[in-house]
Design an enzyme around this catalytic site. Structure first.
Site, PDB file in Angstrom:
ATOM      1  N   ASP A 185      10.222  -6.388   0.488  1.00  0.00           N
ATOM      2  CA  ASP A 185      10.593  -7.487  -0.414  1.00  0.00           C
ATOM      3  C   ASP A 185       9.758  -7.489  -1.689  1.00  0.00           C
ATOM      4  OD1 ASP A 185       8.262  -8.218   0.846  1.00  0.00           O
ATOM      5  OD2 ASP A 185       8.891 -10.262   1.340  1.00  0.00           O
ATOM      6  N   ASP A 224       5.668  -3.582   0.711  1.00  0.00           N
ATOM      7  CA  ASP A 224       6.642  -4.272   1.551  1.00  0.00           C
ATOM      8  C   ASP A 224       8.034  -4.133   0.950  1.00  0.00           C
ATOM      9  OD1 ASP A 224       5.095  -5.200   3.641  1.00  0.00           O
ATOM     10  OD2 ASP A 224       4.907  -7.249   2.881  1.00  0.00           O
ATOM     11  N   LYS A 244       3.186  -1.101  11.226  1.00  0.00           N
ATOM     12  CA  LYS A 244       2.770  -0.539   9.936  1.00  0.00           C
ATOM     13  C   LYS A 244       1.493   0.284  10.060  1.00  0.00           C
ATOM     14  CE  LYS A 244       2.559  -3.734   6.761  1.00  0.00           C
ATOM     15  NZ  LYS A 244       2.527  -5.075   6.108  1.00  0.00           N
ATOM     16  N   HIS A 291       6.315  -9.747  -5.583  1.00  0.00           N
ATOM     17  CA  HIS A 291       6.477  -9.861  -4.134  1.00  0.00           C
ATOM     18  C   HIS A 291       7.308 -11.111  -3.845  1.00  0.00           C
ATOM     19  CE1 HIS A 291       4.202  -9.418  -0.031  1.00  0.00           C
ATOM     20  NE2 HIS A 291       5.510  -9.435   0.111  1.00  0.00           N
TER      21      HIS A 291
END
EC number: 2.4.1.123
Length: 333
Positions: free
Chosen positions: A121, A119, A103, A257
């Site tokens: 998710d 992210d 990343k 998240h």
């Protein structure tokens, strides 16, 4: 009276898009079903009427068919090469965390003046484009929660201290020294790409001993002096629902998240601890509603916009034949 960063973001920021390159960015690796998360995220950003594209930092092991699915969903594919840290002799919280060091490549995306990293998710339930207007020179993120067993090796967990509710357990200065710096969750970041920073990140990571939470620990150390906390509404870590419910109003949450064990919507497991909660099941259901909404597929969305707003549709069509279908050369610095 000086206004805090949190209040300034929520109260005083106005959005100005003219002449500014901005984008959301996420990270994708492997040949499994993680592409579904990116599709869900892309559709979520469309649902909240974000004005900015979603860039996908993609490792070489992502199959071509998965890349094409993302292109068809309006994503901009940006090829990157892995970043490998020094050998870790103590282990990570999760074995796959080692790949997350890749990343760091997103700091090289200097064609964008400001980016918001999310992210895979994560799902966006309210428009957060205003975060692009936060003052430059800082990294913005949400404070993490130390209450789950995944933090069991930390002094915070061992004494029951959490920065989300520091008044509950006072940090014992006499025995442990000064309180630890504020620590952010790296699943959502507001940052400015910069080549000098990028090159320094790659240099420093090679001389830094890897730790339990991999790149998240590293980013917290590296950006400690310029980190600015933003409210939990911008990155609701699932554990907050049962660890600090007094701080959470789901009607005010912009970003969720799905990071707790069993909570990831595409493989939801109600048998995992806390996953039988009605609020968790409601949030998983909301993710699936977005994912399965065909009106949010890129092509259908553009067609709908063409009827409602021809100018927007023209810009989107240009993006489709220009930016979106262009996969930039891989980064291998």
């Amino acid at each position: 009276m000086t206004m805090t960063v949190e209040k300034r973001i929520e109260a005083d920021v106005t959005v100005s898009h003219e002449g500014v390159e901005r984008a959301y960015v996420t990270f994708l690796a492997g040949n499994k079903d993680y592409w579904m998360l990116v599709v869900g995220l892309a559709k979520g950003l469309r649902k909240v009427k974000s004005a900015y594209p979603l860039v996908v930092a993609t490792l070489p092991d992502v199959p071509e068919e998965h890349r094409q699915i993302l292109v068809d969903q309006g994503c901009i594919i940006r090829d990157i090469e892995p970043v490998y840290p020094p050998e870790n002799t103590t282990g990570y919280s999760m074995a796959y965390y080692v790949i997350n060091y890749s990343k760091l490549r997103i700091w090289e995306f200097v064609e964008y003046e400001k980016m918001i990293y999310l992210d895979g998710d994560i799902q966006v339930f309210k428009n957060i484009d205003h975060l692009f207007d936060t003052p430059r020179g800082y990294l913005y993120a949400v404070k993490d929660c130390f209450c789950e067993v995944s933090w069991s090796k930390t002094p915070q967990y061992k004494i029951g201290y959490c920065q989300q509710s520091p008044e509950k357990v006072t940090w014992p200065v006499e025995s442990l020294g000064a309180p630890p710096p504020v620590y952010f969750n790296a699943g959502m970041l507001v940052f400015g790409p910069n080549l000098v920073t990028y090159e320094d990140l790659l240099r420093v990571v090679q001389i830094t001993t890897p730790t339990y939470f991999a790149e998240q620990d590293f980013l917290n150390i590296y950006f400690r002096d310029i980190y600015k906390p933003i409210p939990s509404t911008y990155n609701l870590v699932m554990a907050m629902l049962w660890r600090h419910p007094e701080h959470i109003d789901l009607d005010q949450i912009s970003v969720v998240h799905y990071c707790a064990n069993g909570s990831k919507p595409w493989k939801f497991d109600e048998a995992e601890e806390h996953m039988d909660r009605e609020d968790i099941k409601m949030l998983v259901k909301k993710w699936w509603e977005i994912y399965e909404d065909s009106s949010l597929d890129y092509k259908n969305f553009v067609e709908t916009e063409s009827k409602l707003n021809p100018v927007t549709a023209t810009l989107a069509s240009k993006k489709l034949v220009g930016d979106v279908l262009t996969s930039l050369a891989p980064s291998a610095a």
